[in-house]
Enzyme design. Structure first.
Site, PDB file in Angstrom:
ATOM      1  N   ASP A 127     -53.574   9.639-114.055  1.00 38.73           N
ATOM      2  CA  ASP A 127     -54.578   8.650-114.319  1.00 38.73           C
ATOM      3  C   ASP A 127     -55.704   9.173-113.487  1.00 38.73           C
ATOM      4  OD1 ASP A 127     -52.504   6.887-115.423  1.00 38.73           O
ATOM      5  OD2 ASP A 127     -51.966   5.805-113.442  1.00 38.73           O
TER       6      ASP A 127
HETATM    7  N1  URA Z   1     -47.552   7.330-112.717  1.00 37.62           N
HETATM    8  C1  URA Z   1     -48.591   6.776-112.707  1.00 37.62           C
HETATM    9  O1  URA Z   1     -48.637   5.517-112.625  1.00 37.62           O
HETATM   10  N2  URA Z   1     -49.904   7.302-112.584  1.00 37.62           N
HETATM   11  C2  URA Z   1     -49.938   8.497-112.942  1.00 37.62           C
HETATM   12  O2  URA Z   1     -51.120   9.078-112.655  1.00 37.62           O
HETATM   13  C3  URA Z   1     -48.948   9.356-112.799  1.00 37.62           C
HETATM   14  C4  URA Z   1     -47.720   8.787-112.861  1.00 37.62           C
END
Ligand code: URA
Length: 229
Positions: free
Chosen positions: A106
């Site tokens: 993310d």
């Molecule tokens: N899980 C998440 O919620 N976000 C990420 O960026 C990676 C794993």
């Protein structure tokens, strides 16, 4: 190690040094040599390992990069905003095949991410059958309540909107609001949704390790080239 045999203009263009149409000018400006002999003919076929530009060897034919992703860098080629690829040298951003992230983090997640132009490797490591372990440091809004470790390890946790339970995951408590979580899948927003499912909220997420690689010694926003997989 690859050592392809290609026209020099096509090869320089696939590595992002110049476009094919700019190759003639590029060969005039830069000292492109094959085994020490300067090349001006764009048709000349060359082996990758024989070529130097201004006495420097070419960038690797295939790149695998380990980056410590900073917050705000977006793992996409299409989105507007600050794309993760802008952290790489301009030339690498013009390579064909393109460099892409292996999976995604993310925008607000930091830490270990691999990038490569090797489509086969990318597919192998992101396929649902791949069981590469991913280790996260998770900072939580609420103190942990005590049953999370067991729930995550059970292999029965069903995330909302999904039909298949998550594979068992290992959680280690670091403090009341900080844990390490090791998962082998890569479902959409998986870590945030796992903690959502146990009544908590992730306030910071950092991926410490991806498979055998970790970002110790790599500053946020920095990267290193890996030799091979
Ligand atoms: N899980 C998440 O919620 N976000 C990420 O960026 C990676 C794993």
């Amino acid at each position: 190690m690859q050592n392809s045999y290609k026209r020099v203009d096509a090869h320089l263009s696939s590595l992002g040094y110049c476009s094919r149409s700019e190759a003639k000018k590029f060969l005039k400006i830069f000292r492109v040599c094959v085994n020490g002999v300067r090349v001006f003919d764009t048709n000349k076929k060359v082996y990758h390992n024989d070529v130097t530009i201004n006495e420097k060897v070419l960038d690797p034919e295939s790149l695998i990069i380990l980056m410590n992703k900073p917050s705000g860098a977006i793992c996409s080629h299409d989105d507007k905003g600050s794309l993760i690829y802008s952290i790489l040298p301009d030339r690498w951003q013009r390579r064909n095949p393109k460099i892409s992230t292996i999976g995604r983090l993310d925008g607000d997640t930091t830490g270990a991410i691999l990038l490569t132009d090797d489509g086969v490797l990318n597919h192998r490591l992101t396929s649902p059958k791949s069981d590469v372990s991913k280790l996260y440091k998770v900072t939580l809004f609420n103190p942990i309540r005590g049953d999370e470790e067991e729930i995550f390890a059970s292999g029965t946790l069903l995330l909302s909107g999904e039909k298949k339970p998550l594979l068992p995951a290992k959680m280690k408590i670091i403090s009341e609001t900080v844990v390490h979580l090791e998962i082998s899948e890569g479902r959409y927003h998986q870590v945030k949704r796992m903690f959502g499912a146990v009544g908590n909220k992730v306030v910071a997420l950092h991926r410490v390790g991806f498979g055998k690689y970790n970002v110790e010694g790599i500053e946020l926003g920095e990267y290193k080239i890996l030799d091979s997989q």
